[in-house]
Design a protein around this motif. Sequence first.
Motif, PDB file in Angstrom:
ATOM      1  N   LEU A  15      89.603  46.204  64.871  1.00  0.00           N
ATOM      2  CA  LEU A  15      89.505  46.177  66.314  1.00  0.00           C
ATOM      3  C   LEU A  15      89.231  47.088  66.922  1.00  0.00           C
ATOM      4  O   LEU A  15      88.613  47.501  67.836  1.00  0.00           O
ATOM      5  CB  LEU A  15      90.941  45.426  66.688  1.00  0.00           C
ATOM      6  N   LEU A  16      89.531  48.154  66.230  1.00  0.00           N
ATOM      7  CA  LEU A  16      90.003  49.827  67.461  1.00  0.00           C
ATOM      8  C   LEU A  16      88.391  50.560  66.542  1.00  0.00           C
ATOM      9  O   LEU A  16      88.102  51.278  67.887  1.00  0.00           O
ATOM     10  CB  LEU A  16      90.783  51.172  66.417  1.00  0.00           C
ATOM     11  N   VAL A  17      87.601  50.082  65.791  1.00  0.00           N
ATOM     12  CA  VAL A  17      86.579  50.309  65.872  1.00  0.00           C
ATOM     13  C   VAL A  17      85.169  49.922  66.686  1.00  0.00           C
ATOM     14  O   VAL A  17      85.053  50.315  67.345  1.00  0.00           O
ATOM     15  CB  VAL A  17      85.772  49.956  63.836  1.00  0.00           C
ATOM     16  N   LEU A  20      86.194  51.401  69.959  1.00  0.00           N
ATOM     17  CA  LEU A  20      85.365  52.781  70.196  1.00  0.00           C
ATOM     18  C   LEU A  20      83.893  52.511  70.306  1.00  0.00           C
ATOM     19  O   LEU A  20      83.380  53.425  71.086  1.00  0.00           O
ATOM     20  CB  LEU A  20      85.736  53.684  68.360  1.00  0.00           C
ATOM     21  N   ALA A  21      83.472  51.260  69.619  1.00  0.00           N
ATOM     22  CA  ALA A  21      82.010  51.529  70.202  1.00  0.00           C
ATOM     23  C   ALA A  21      82.008  50.771  71.367  1.00  0.00           C
ATOM     24  O   ALA A  21      80.318  51.758  71.747  1.00  0.00           O
ATOM     25  CB  ALA A  21      81.506  50.101  68.963  1.00  0.00           C
ATOM     26  N   LEU A  22      82.501  49.527  71.798  1.00  0.00           N
ATOM     27  CA  LEU A  22      82.351  50.004  73.111  1.00  0.00           C
ATOM     28  C   LEU A  22      82.208  50.887  73.950  1.00  0.00           C
ATOM     29  O   LEU A  22      81.297  50.850  75.210  1.00  0.00           O
ATOM     30  CB  LEU A  22      83.611  48.389  73.184  1.00  0.00           C
ATOM     31  N   ILE A  24      82.009  53.787  72.909  1.00  0.00           N
ATOM     32  CA  ILE A  24      80.761  55.050  73.474  1.00  0.00           C
ATOM     33  C   ILE A  24      79.509  54.832  73.945  1.00  0.00           C
ATOM     34  O   ILE A  24      78.819  55.164  74.453  1.00  0.00           O
ATOM     35  CB  ILE A  24      80.531  55.018  71.409  1.00  0.00           C
ATOM     36  N   THR A  25      79.196  53.051  73.782  1.00  0.00           N
ATOM     37  CA  THR A  25      78.419  52.325  74.284  1.00  0.00           C
ATOM     38  C   THR A  25      78.554  52.360  75.625  1.00  0.00           C
ATOM     39  O   THR A  25      77.384  52.306  77.083  1.00  0.00           O
ATOM     40  CB  THR A  25      78.257  50.984  73.633  1.00  0.00           C
ATOM     41  N   ALA A  26      79.447  51.943  76.595  1.00  0.00           N
ATOM     42  CA  ALA A  26      79.648  52.326  77.824  1.00  0.00           C
ATOM     43  C   ALA A  26      79.541  53.520  78.488  1.00  0.00           C
ATOM     44  O   ALA A  26      78.495  53.480  79.567  1.00  0.00           O
ATOM     45  CB  ALA A  26      81.556  51.665  78.819  1.00  0.00           C
ATOM     46  N   GLY A  27      79.838  54.783  77.805  1.00  0.00           N
ATOM     47  CA  GLY A  27      79.604  56.067  77.868  1.00  0.00           C
ATOM     48  C   GLY A  27      78.130  56.505  78.064  1.00  0.00           C
ATOM     49  O   GLY A  27      77.384  57.109  78.965  1.00  0.00           O
ATOM     50  N   MET A  28      76.885  55.667  77.586  1.00  0.00           N
ATOM     51  CA  MET A  28      75.738  55.935  77.025  1.00  0.00           C
ATOM     52  C   MET A  28      74.991  54.879  78.570  1.00  0.00           C
ATOM     53  O   MET A  28      74.199  55.842  78.405  1.00  0.00           O
ATOM     54  CB  MET A  28      75.988  55.193  74.967  1.00  0.00           C
ATOM     55  N   LEU A  29      75.957  54.435  78.039  1.00  0.00           N
ATOM     56  CA  LEU A  29      75.078  53.572  79.234  1.00  0.00           C
ATOM     57  C   LEU A  29      75.370  54.130  81.099  1.00  0.00           C
ATOM     58  O   LEU A  29      74.505  53.657  81.646  1.00  0.00           O
ATOM     59  CB  LEU A  29      75.731  51.758  79.622  1.00  0.00           C
ATOM     60  N   ARG A  30      76.432  54.760  81.073  1.00  0.00           N
ATOM     61  CA  ARG A  30      76.489  55.050  82.074  1.00  0.00           C
ATOM     62  C   ARG A  30      75.574  56.620  82.204  1.00  0.00           C
ATOM     63  O   ARG A  30      75.630  56.691  83.602  1.00  0.00           O
ATOM     64  CB  ARG A  30      78.322  55.834  82.142  1.00  0.00           C
ATOM     65  N   SER A  31      75.582  57.019  80.963  1.00  0.00           N
ATOM     66  CA  SER A  31      74.398  58.643  81.252  1.00  0.00           C
ATOM     67  C   SER A  31      73.390  58.467  81.536  1.00  0.00           C
ATOM     68  O   SER A  31      72.885  58.628  82.302  1.00  0.00           O
ATOM     69  CB  SER A  31      75.057  59.247  80.315  1.00  0.00           C
ATOM     70  N   GLN A  32      73.460  56.708  80.820  1.00  0.00           N
ATOM     71  CA  GLN A  32      72.050  56.692  80.669  1.00  0.00           C
ATOM     72  C   GLN A  32      71.970  56.127  82.821  1.00  0.00           C
ATOM     73  O   GLN A  32      70.394  56.590  83.176  1.00  0.00           O
ATOM     74  CB  GLN A  32      70.938  55.303  80.816  1.00  0.00           C
ATOM     75  N   ARG A  33      72.591  54.974  83.490  1.00  0.00           N
ATOM     76  CA  ARG A  33      72.374  54.843  84.899  1.00  0.00           C
ATOM     77  C   ARG A  33      72.399  56.257  85.646  1.00  0.00           C
ATOM     78  O   ARG A  33      71.280  56.203  86.528  1.00  0.00           O
ATOM     79  CB  ARG A  33      73.215  54.543  85.208  1.00  0.00           C
ATOM     80  N   LEU A  34      73.078  57.583  85.081  1.00  0.00           N
ATOM     81  CA  LEU A  34      72.936  58.610  85.897  1.00  0.00           C
ATOM     82  C   LEU A  34      71.980  59.271  85.678  1.00  0.00           C
ATOM     83  O   LEU A  34      71.277  59.715  86.823  1.00  0.00           O
ATOM     84  CB  LEU A  34      74.416  59.732  85.003  1.00  0.00           C
ATOM     85  N   SER A  35      71.385  59.608  84.716  1.00  0.00           N
ATOM     86  CA  SER A  35      70.219  60.078  84.439  1.00  0.00           C
ATOM     87  C   SER A  35      68.773  59.153  85.209  1.00  0.00           C
ATOM     88  O   SER A  35      68.219  59.880  85.833  1.00  0.00           O
ATOM     89  CB  SER A  35      69.735  60.193  82.771  1.00  0.00           C
ATOM     90  N   LEU A  36      68.996  57.470  85.110  1.00  0.00           N
ATOM     91  CA  LEU A  36      67.693  57.133  86.036  1.00  0.00           C
ATOM     92  C   LEU A  36      68.021  57.286  87.450  1.00  0.00           C
ATOM     93  O   LEU A  36      67.013  57.810  88.184  1.00  0.00           O
ATOM     94  CB  LEU A  36      68.090  55.619  85.653  1.00  0.00           C
ATOM     95  N   HIS A  37      69.368  57.490  87.701  1.00  0.00           N
ATOM     96  CA  HIS A  37      69.364  57.663  89.378  1.00  0.00           C
ATOM     97  C   HIS A  37      68.999  59.356  89.150  1.00  0.00           C
ATOM     98  O   HIS A  37      68.048  58.809  90.350  1.00  0.00           O
ATOM     99  CB  HIS A  37      71.025  58.235  89.805  1.00  0.00           C
ATOM    100  N   SER A  38      68.946  59.991  88.493  1.00  0.00           N
ATOM    101  CA  SER A  38      69.161  61.464  89.558  1.00  0.00           C
ATOM    102  C   SER A  38      67.508  61.664  89.107  1.00  0.00           C
ATOM    103  O   SER A  38      66.417  62.483  89.797  1.00  0.00           O
ATOM    104  CB  SER A  38      69.370  62.288  88.064  1.00  0.00           C
ATOM    105  N   ASN A  39      66.481  60.825  87.620  1.00  0.00           N
ATOM    106  CA  ASN A  39      65.230  60.874  88.112  1.00  0.00           C
ATOM    107  C   ASN A  39      64.595  60.293  89.341  1.00  0.00           C
ATOM    108  O   ASN A  39      63.564  60.755  89.801  1.00  0.00           O
ATOM    109  CB  ASN A  39      64.395  59.970  86.753  1.00  0.00           C
ATOM    110  N   ALA A  40      65.394  59.064  90.026  1.00  0.00           N
ATOM    111  CA  ALA A  40      64.805  58.356  91.430  1.00  0.00           C
ATOM    112  C   ALA A  40      64.656  58.857  92.194  1.00  0.00           C
ATOM    113  O   ALA A  40      63.605  59.651  92.446  1.00  0.00           O
ATOM    114  CB  ALA A  40      65.460  57.517  90.949  1.00  0.00           C
ATOM    115  N   GLN A  41      65.602  59.820  92.193  1.00  0.00           N
ATOM    116  CA  GLN A  41      65.995  61.457  93.257  1.00  0.00           C
ATOM    117  C   GLN A  41      65.163  61.866  93.681  1.00  0.00           C
ATOM    118  O   GLN A  41      64.632  62.563  94.278  1.00  0.00           O
ATOM    119  CB  GLN A  41      67.440  61.600  93.630  1.00  0.00           C
ATOM    120  N   GLN A  42      64.972  62.776  92.224  1.00  0.00           N
ATOM    121  CA  GLN A  42      63.862  63.880  92.129  1.00  0.00           C
ATOM    122  C   GLN A  42      62.685  63.283  91.948  1.00  0.00           C
ATOM    123  O   GLN A  42      61.306  63.927  92.628  1.00  0.00           O
ATOM    124  CB  GLN A  42      64.039  63.953  90.107  1.00  0.00           C
TER     125      GLN A  42
END
Length: 281
Positions: A15-17, A20-22, A24-42
Amino acid sequence: MKRHAQQGVALITVLLVMSLALLITAGMLRSQRLSLHSNAQQIHQLQLRQLGFSGEAWGRERLRTLLPDPASPVAVGQAWAQGKPGLNVEGGRIEVEIEDLSGRFNVTSLLTKGPPDEASAQRWLRLQKRLKVPVIEATAFQGLSLNDISQLRQVPGVDAQWLLRMQPWIALLDKGARLNVNTASATQLSSLTGITPGLARRLVAERPAHGYASVEDFTFTPALRGLGIQATGLGIDSHRFRITTHVRLGQSRLRLESDVARNLTTGQWRLLQRRFLAPLH
């Protein structure tokens, strides 16, 4: 009992693993959304700038086509100066304004090693009085070297309010540039010796649509006859213009000012400078 305890530990570990995986995945998705938003703004900003450049190119072509002869008079009644041409684009609009900068007071005439000529100095003082700003003597500019109007802030007495009020009426042109009586506003004409604001408004109203053919035609017009208006510093042509492009794309706005000049010998046009400025609402 020991076996059940081991199974419980294993389950908790799994359960802990998974948690932790969830995370990490959520962090990656959030980072991806921010990157997409930044690219869209640019991309959006890039679209705004490209539309601004398109408006500038359109304005330059309009000047080249509608003012083919460098020696001909330049006047506000001519086709190049009429209206504010616009173009609808997907999700927005481009509008272009073209101004003859020789219709403004040439500050360069004050940047002399010695005292400026009397005609320029008197025009400068009267223009400030017409615009109701604190008067700064022409001699305050003596010996200065300026590349941009904003550098006037280094002159004692020039503050943000003064510059905001004066900026639409002044320009840094070539030393020999003359005030174009065919494009000068009533405010500019009223800075000439002997011309009152009322007379200046009459001159603008009665000005030929395609301009005076010579400075003498202006100084000897019936409204000025007998006033002894001097032709010093006056002209009927120009080679410096400002193309202002207003871009609206969705909720975003952009304003691009492009100064262009025409070679009076070859007739060729060249870009002098660009400025991206806060939009005017």
